[in-house]
Design a protein around this motif. Structure first.
Motif, PDB file in Angstrom:
ATOM      1  N   HIS A   1     -15.292  39.199 -55.355  1.00 24.55           N
ATOM      2  CA  HIS A   1     -15.336  40.645 -55.172  1.00 24.55           C
ATOM      3  C   HIS A   1     -13.930  41.220 -55.388  1.00 24.55           C
ATOM      4  O   HIS A   1     -12.938  40.476 -55.410  1.00 24.55           O
ATOM      5  CB  HIS A   1     -15.815  40.980 -53.758  1.00 24.55           C
ATOM      6  CG  HIS A   1     -17.226  40.587 -53.469  1.00 24.55           C
ATOM      7  ND1 HIS A   1     -18.291  41.396 -53.774  1.00 24.55           N
ATOM      8  CD2 HIS A   1     -17.744  39.464 -52.901  1.00 24.55           C
ATOM      9  CE1 HIS A   1     -19.415  40.803 -53.402  1.00 24.55           C
ATOM     10  NE2 HIS A   1     -19.117  39.625 -52.867  1.00 24.55           N
ATOM     11  N   PRO A   2     -13.802  42.552 -55.503  1.00 23.23           N
ATOM     12  CA  PRO A   2     -12.471  43.147 -55.666  1.00 23.23           C
ATOM     13  C   PRO A   2     -11.496  42.786 -54.550  1.00 23.23           C
ATOM     14  O   PRO A   2     -10.283  42.750 -54.781  1.00 23.23           O
ATOM     15  CB  PRO A   2     -12.768  44.658 -55.677  1.00 23.23           C
ATOM     16  CG  PRO A   2     -14.167  44.766 -56.194  1.00 23.23           C
ATOM     17  CD  PRO A   2     -14.878  43.572 -55.650  1.00 23.23           C
ATOM     18  N   ASP A   3     -12.002  42.494 -53.340  1.00 20.53           N
ATOM     19  CA  ASP A   3     -11.114  42.136 -52.235  1.00 20.53           C
ATOM     20  C   ASP A   3     -10.724  40.670 -52.236  1.00 20.53           C
ATOM     21  O   ASP A   3     -10.024  40.204 -51.328  1.00 20.53           O
ATOM     22  CB  ASP A   3     -11.755  42.506 -50.893  1.00 20.53           C
ATOM     23  CG  ASP A   3     -13.063  41.737 -50.628  1.00 20.53           C
ATOM     24  OD1 ASP A   3     -13.442  40.878 -51.454  1.00 20.53           O
ATOM     25  OD2 ASP A   3     -13.703  42.005 -49.592  1.00 20.53           O
TER      26      ASP A   3
ATOM     27  N   GLY B   1     -15.242  43.633 -60.809  1.00 18.84           N
ATOM     28  CA  GLY B   1     -13.984  44.119 -60.257  1.00 18.84           C
ATOM     29  C   GLY B   1     -13.048  43.041 -59.758  1.00 18.84           C
ATOM     30  O   GLY B   1     -12.084  43.325 -59.026  1.00 18.84           O
ATOM     31  N   ASP B   2     -13.278  41.801 -60.147  1.00 24.78           N
ATOM     32  CA  ASP B   2     -12.396  40.686 -59.776  1.00 24.78           C
ATOM     33  C   ASP B   2     -11.012  40.924 -60.370  1.00 24.78           C
ATOM     34  O   ASP B   2     -10.879  41.498 -61.454  1.00 24.78           O
ATOM     35  CB  ASP B   2     -12.999  39.382 -60.308  1.00 24.78           C
ATOM     36  CG  ASP B   2     -12.428  38.150 -59.638  1.00 24.78           C
ATOM     37  OD1 ASP B   2     -11.454  38.271 -58.873  1.00 24.78           O
ATOM     38  OD2 ASP B   2     -12.961  37.052 -59.892  1.00 24.78           O
ATOM     39  N   ARG B   3      -9.953  40.465 -59.675  1.00 26.24           N
ATOM     40  CA  ARG B   3      -8.582  40.685 -60.150  1.00 26.24           C
ATOM     41  C   ARG B   3      -7.859  39.406 -60.543  1.00 26.24           C
ATOM     42  O   ARG B   3      -6.897  39.453 -61.305  1.00 26.24           O
ATOM     43  CB  ARG B   3      -7.752  41.385 -59.062  1.00 26.24           C
ATOM     44  CG  ARG B   3      -8.003  42.868 -58.966  1.00 26.24           C
ATOM     45  CD  ARG B   3      -7.124  43.519 -57.912  1.00 26.24           C
ATOM     46  NE  ARG B   3      -5.699  43.291 -58.092  1.00 26.24           N
ATOM     47  CZ  ARG B   3      -4.760  44.056 -57.537  1.00 26.24           C
ATOM     48  NH1 ARG B   3      -5.111  45.091 -56.785  1.00 26.24           N
ATOM     49  NH2 ARG B   3      -3.486  43.779 -57.723  1.00 26.24           N
ATOM     50  N   ARG B   4      -8.277  38.268 -60.035  1.00 30.06           N
ATOM     51  CA  ARG B   4      -7.480  37.049 -60.205  1.00 30.06           C
ATOM     52  C   ARG B   4      -7.723  36.396 -61.558  1.00 30.06           C
ATOM     53  O   ARG B   4      -8.863  36.247 -61.997  1.00 30.06           O
ATOM     54  CB  ARG B   4      -7.783  36.060 -59.085  1.00 30.06           C
ATOM     55  CG  ARG B   4      -7.286  36.536 -57.729  1.00 30.06           C
ATOM     56  CD  ARG B   4      -7.525  35.482 -56.674  1.00 30.06           C
ATOM     57  NE  ARG B   4      -8.953  35.210 -56.498  1.00 30.06           N
ATOM     58  CZ  ARG B   4      -9.429  34.237 -55.723  1.00 30.06           C
ATOM     59  NH1 ARG B   4      -8.592  33.445 -55.076  1.00 30.06           N
ATOM     60  NH2 ARG B   4     -10.717  34.068 -55.591  1.00 30.06           N
TER      61      ARG B   4
ATOM     62  N   THR C   1     -27.247  42.059 -57.458  1.00 27.79           N
ATOM     63  CA  THR C   1     -27.386  43.420 -56.924  1.00 27.79           C
ATOM     64  C   THR C   1     -26.066  44.192 -56.967  1.00 27.79           C
ATOM     65  O   THR C   1     -25.926  45.223 -56.308  1.00 27.79           O
ATOM     66  CB  THR C   1     -27.899  43.373 -55.471  1.00 27.79           C
ATOM     67  OG1 THR C   1     -26.990  42.600 -54.666  1.00 27.79           O
ATOM     68  CG2 THR C   1     -29.286  42.744 -55.405  1.00 27.79           C
ATOM     69  N   ASP C   2     -25.105  43.716 -57.718  1.00 26.24           N
ATOM     70  CA  ASP C   2     -23.791  44.356 -57.760  1.00 26.24           C
ATOM     71  C   ASP C   2     -23.835  45.629 -58.605  1.00 26.24           C
ATOM     72  O   ASP C   2     -24.194  45.595 -59.789  1.00 26.24           O
ATOM     73  CB  ASP C   2     -22.751  43.383 -58.333  1.00 26.24           C
ATOM     74  CG  ASP C   2     -21.341  43.932 -58.211  1.00 26.24           C
ATOM     75  OD1 ASP C   2     -20.764  43.827 -57.119  1.00 26.24           O
ATOM     76  OD2 ASP C   2     -20.843  44.478 -59.216  1.00 26.24           O
ATOM     77  N   GLU C   3     -23.463  46.748 -58.022  1.00 30.23           N
ATOM     78  CA  GLU C   3     -23.554  48.027 -58.721  1.00 30.23           C
ATOM     79  C   GLU C   3     -22.474  48.177 -59.787  1.00 30.23           C
ATOM     80  O   GLU C   3     -22.678  48.870 -60.785  1.00 30.23           O
ATOM     81  CB  GLU C   3     -23.486  49.175 -57.711  1.00 30.23           C
ATOM     82  CG  GLU C   3     -24.711  49.235 -56.806  1.00 30.23           C
ATOM     83  CD  GLU C   3     -24.720  50.469 -55.913  1.00 30.23           C
ATOM     84  OE1 GLU C   3     -23.794  51.298 -56.051  1.00 30.23           O
ATOM     85  OE2 GLU C   3     -25.648  50.590 -55.105  1.00 30.23           O
ATOM     86  N   ARG C   4     -21.303  47.566 -59.592  1.00 34.01           N
ATOM     87  CA  ARG C   4     -20.275  47.622 -60.633  1.00 34.01           C
ATOM     88  C   ARG C   4     -20.790  46.985 -61.919  1.00 34.01           C
ATOM     89  O   ARG C   4     -20.615  47.532 -63.015  1.00 34.01           O
ATOM     90  CB  ARG C   4     -19.009  46.897 -60.167  1.00 34.01           C
ATOM     91  CG  ARG C   4     -18.160  47.644 -59.166  1.00 34.01           C
ATOM     92  CD  ARG C   4     -16.976  46.775 -58.746  1.00 34.01           C
ATOM     93  NE  ARG C   4     -16.122  47.427 -57.787  1.00 34.01           N
ATOM     94  CZ  ARG C   4     -15.018  48.116 -58.086  1.00 34.01           C
ATOM     95  NH1 ARG C   4     -14.660  48.235 -59.349  1.00 34.01           N
ATOM     96  NH2 ARG C   4     -14.293  48.675 -57.148  1.00 34.01           N
ATOM     97  N   ALA C   5     -21.421  45.824 -61.762  1.00 35.63           N
ATOM     98  CA  ALA C   5     -21.958  45.147 -62.946  1.00 35.63           C
ATOM     99  C   ALA C   5     -23.021  46.000 -63.614  1.00 35.63           C
ATOM    100  O   ALA C   5     -23.115  46.059 -64.854  1.00 35.63           O
ATOM    101  CB  ALA C   5     -22.531  43.784 -62.555  1.00 35.63           C
TER     102      ALA C   5
END
Length: 723
Positions: A679-681, A656-659, A692-696
């Motif tokens: 992270h997304p933030d 969820g990275d944006r940059r 342990t990242d659930e998005r991945a």
């Protein structure tokens, strides 16, 4: 404006320089005298007036007749090929092939009625010979024997079709793409390294069931700060950036005294304290600390068997490694730009360089030792990837070129064109064009050298890789050359012998059992994609760019089979940022748009809504009010509906990275190639958090074809898309 001198057109055709082109908006553009004369001059052709241009053309036309054989012959397996030999008119000549394995094949002469040509008052005749189509693959020697003796040149027989490596079989594969430096573990030195690469590959293969891990170029940068952050503007594409070495995983580290290990620990701790809270990758701080640790380990010495292995590496790498290590030592004395060194040191073959090497033998050995260590750690990463079940493993990346100050430019001299740089003409995403600051190979000099620099570079990259991505693969066909001092819009295309370069690429990949992916985005001649498909080399398809004639999203069933298919790429923001139109606002802030911000945002919104509508029609997106992650997952389901045999998800999309990693058309206006995985933030993410990242986990579930995504960060469910 058209060229003023007709001879310039003839010279341009002979040297493969385009005199016109069609831009991204379909406008016809003609090249002017200033551009043409400058580019010819970069290849040592003086065309500054009509007489000089005419003399250069005569020399060029006569050149093949002054050689007994062409300097290099490249042919496809299974296809016959004619070779021309030039001898004094009436003299005899015989041709044979000395095979790589020691065998010998005679080459028959065929009828060829061509009038002799007068060269320096001597009549030169031309004879033709038919190379058979059943020659084995490899690098052979073509021998021409005359009354004066025997002359040999290189004969390359390459696969007519490469295709997928045996390890893939007939199966589709998927993998992650990432910028290695951005993926940092708790044990690394503030930058992702080769041990992180091995760990990331094991996680991707064993936990995510991925078959490959595509990374940025690991090419060597300069050995002292300031260090060029772009992996696509290296000092050498043949050797590895020592920034990626993990000191504690060098065998000799375990043999250090407690005092020396504590010294290294102190250096690392001080570095990490300095980097605490730093939002970017700080190469200029990291490298001096890591260098200090490497010098301590090198000073310990090698036990006998390790010394034997190192000596063997030195022998195998030969002069190329010695020259690169010498360049590194010289940089640390005289600065990074070798063109500003004392004149006697600007040629690697000079007596003064030899004297420097003798006086600094230990320092040169140190830089060679680092390459050996990097080679070992790369081997371990690929071994770990394959042991974790990856069918392909690590996929390396090959940059288009090197900078003007680079070790390659110092080593190879006029093999590179002088006074020009490589870039790209204007396109939709870079409307003022791009100047990448890279030196281009000279096509004529590559041919003279039988493509040896290219051959060794490709072979070196494939030694510990399961595949290779060729950035801007159109560069094997043509490159956009920009004369020094001119804008990117004033460049033009220069052609290369693509049959030779693609042939060598295919041969090296065949021998390595490797997958080859060509990045064929941007302005591409349509026939190039057909040619690559004919040779069994994959292209690159990005979801946002795959549209039909009306500009609508291309239905998935109409995508290519022979491509690496993905949603985004490192020159665009991750998909979350793309959906938020971060790239449009960034380009506006940087003054890179040619239309108003409102116009560009509206156009981007129309394109995105068209794709979202296509996702709904196909049943890939079912939510009434989808979140950004819903759309990201739907886009990747869309990829699975294509016939593409190789699918790719970026690691930033997985978390969820944006940059964006890189904003084309900028240097320091944006922190290109310095953004950590986050992270997304926007808070940086460690590799341990990635595990342990659930998005991945959810994205990997989509890529593996699970009907229901796993709910825990470990796959314990049966794969529906089983191998």
């Amino acid at each position: 404006m058209a060229l003023s001198n007709p001879v310039l057109y003839e010279l341009a055709e002979a040297f493969g320089i385009a005199t016109e082109f069609w831009d991204w908006k379909g406008r016809h553009t003609e090249i002017d005298d200033d551009t043409m004369i400058a580019i010819l001059g970069s290849m040592d052709v003086d065309a500054t007036d009509a007489d000089r241009a005419q003399a250069a053309l005569r020399t060029l036309h006569d050149r093949p007749w002054t050689r007994l054989l062409p300097p290099c012959v490249v042919m496809r397996s299974g296809a016959e090929q004619v070779v021309l030999a030039h001898v004094p008119h009436g003299a005899w000549v015989r041709l044979a092939v000395r095979l790589e394995d020691g065998g010998h094949r005679e080459v028959p002469q065929i009828e060829h009625n061509v009038a002799p040509r007068l060269i320096d008052d001597v009549e030169i005749g031309e004879a033709a010979f038919q190379l058979p189509g059943d020659l084995p693959l490899g690098y052979h020697r073509l021998q021409a024997t005359t009354e004066h003796g025997t002359e040999e040149v290189t004969l390359v027989v390459s696969p007519s079709f490469l295709g997928f490596p045996p390890a893939m079989g007939e199966k589709r594969v998927w993998g992650y793409a990432t910028q290695l430096y951005s993926v940092r573990s708790e044990d690394s030195w503030g930058i992702g390294d080769l041990v992180d690469l091995a760990d990331l590959a094991i996680w991707s293969g064993a936990e995510q069931f991925a078959s490959f891990l595509l990374i940025n170029p690991l090419h060597a940068a300069q050995p002292m700060p300031p260090i060029e952050p772009s992996p696509y503007l290296p000092a050498s594409r043949r050797f590895v950036n020592p920034l990626y070495v993990r000191p504690e995983h060098i065998f000799e580290y375990s043999q250090l005294s407690e005092t020396d290990r504590q010294r290294i620990g102190t250096v690392k701790q001080q570095l990490l304290e300095t980097l605490a809270g730093e939002p970017l990758i700080m190469r200029n701080l990291i490298w001096p600390a890591k260098l200090a640790a490497l010098r301590i380990i090198f000073g310990h010495g090698l036990r006998p068997a390790r010394r034997m292995a190192f000596n063997d590496f030195l022998r195998r790498e030969g002069r190329a490694l010695t020259q690169f290590a010498t360049w590194c030592a010289l940089v640390n004395v005289h600065g990074v730009n070798w063109r500003e060194w004392p004149a006697e040191l600007q040629r690697p073959s000079s007596p003064e360089v030899a004297a420097f090497a003798q006086d600094n033998a230990e320092e040169i050995e140190f830089h060679a030792w680092i390459q050996w260590i990097a080679d070992n750690q790369l081997r371990a990463a690929q071994s770990g990837a394959r042991d974790a079940g990856m069918r392909v493993g690590v996929v390396s990346d090959l940059a288009v070129g090197v900078s003007d100050w680079s070790a390659e430019a110092w080593t190879y001299g006029n093999t590179f064109a002088q006074g020009v740089s490589v870039g790209a003409p204007p396109d939709h995403f870079n409307q003022t064009g791009q100047d990448w600051g890279q030196l281009p190979w000279r096509p004529d000099r590559l041919d003279d050298l039988a493509y040896a620099p290219f051959r060794t570079m490709v072979a070196g990259l494939l030694r510990h890789s399961g595949g290779m991505r060729v950035d801007h693969i159109m560069g094997l066909f043509r490159l956009w050359w920009i004369p020094a001092g001119m804008p990117a819009t004033k460049g033009t295309y220069v052609r290369y012998n693509h049959e030779a370069m693609v042939g060598i690429l295919a041969l090296e990949a065949y021998r390595a059992g490797a997958l080859i992916v060509g990045e064929d985005l941007g302005v591409v001649e349509p026939w190039v994609r057909d040619y690559l498909r004919e040779r069994g080399i994959l292209g690159t398809s990005i979801a946002w760019f795959e549209t039909d004639g009306a500009g609508e999203p291309l239905p998935p069933e109409q995508w290519r089979e022979y491509c690496l298919a993905s949603v985004t790429t490192h020159d665009l923001p991750p998909t979350a940022g793309y959906l938020a139109k971060d790239h449009i606002r960034l380009q506006h802030r940087l003054g890179l748009l040619t239309e108003s911000l409102e116009t560009e945002l509206a156009q981007a919104e129309r394109e995105q809504q068209a794709f979202i509508a296509a996702l709904r029609r196909g049943g890939f997106l079912t939510e009434d009010e989808p979140s950004t992650e819903d759309i990201v997952l739907a886009l990747h389901r869309y990829l699975l509906a294509t016939p593409a045999r190789v699918l790719c998800a970026t690691l930033p999309d997985a978390v969820g990275d944006r940059r964006t990693e890189n904003q084309p058309g900028t240097v320091d206006e944006y922190p290109n190639w310095r953004v950590p995985l986050s992270h997304p933030d926007g808070h940086p993410m460690t590799m341990e958090e990635l595990y342990t990242d659930e998005r991945a986990l959810r994205l990997a579930g989509v890529m593996n074809g699970f009907a229901v995504p796993p709910v825990e960060p470990r796959f314990e469910v049966e794969r529906l898309a089983a191998d």
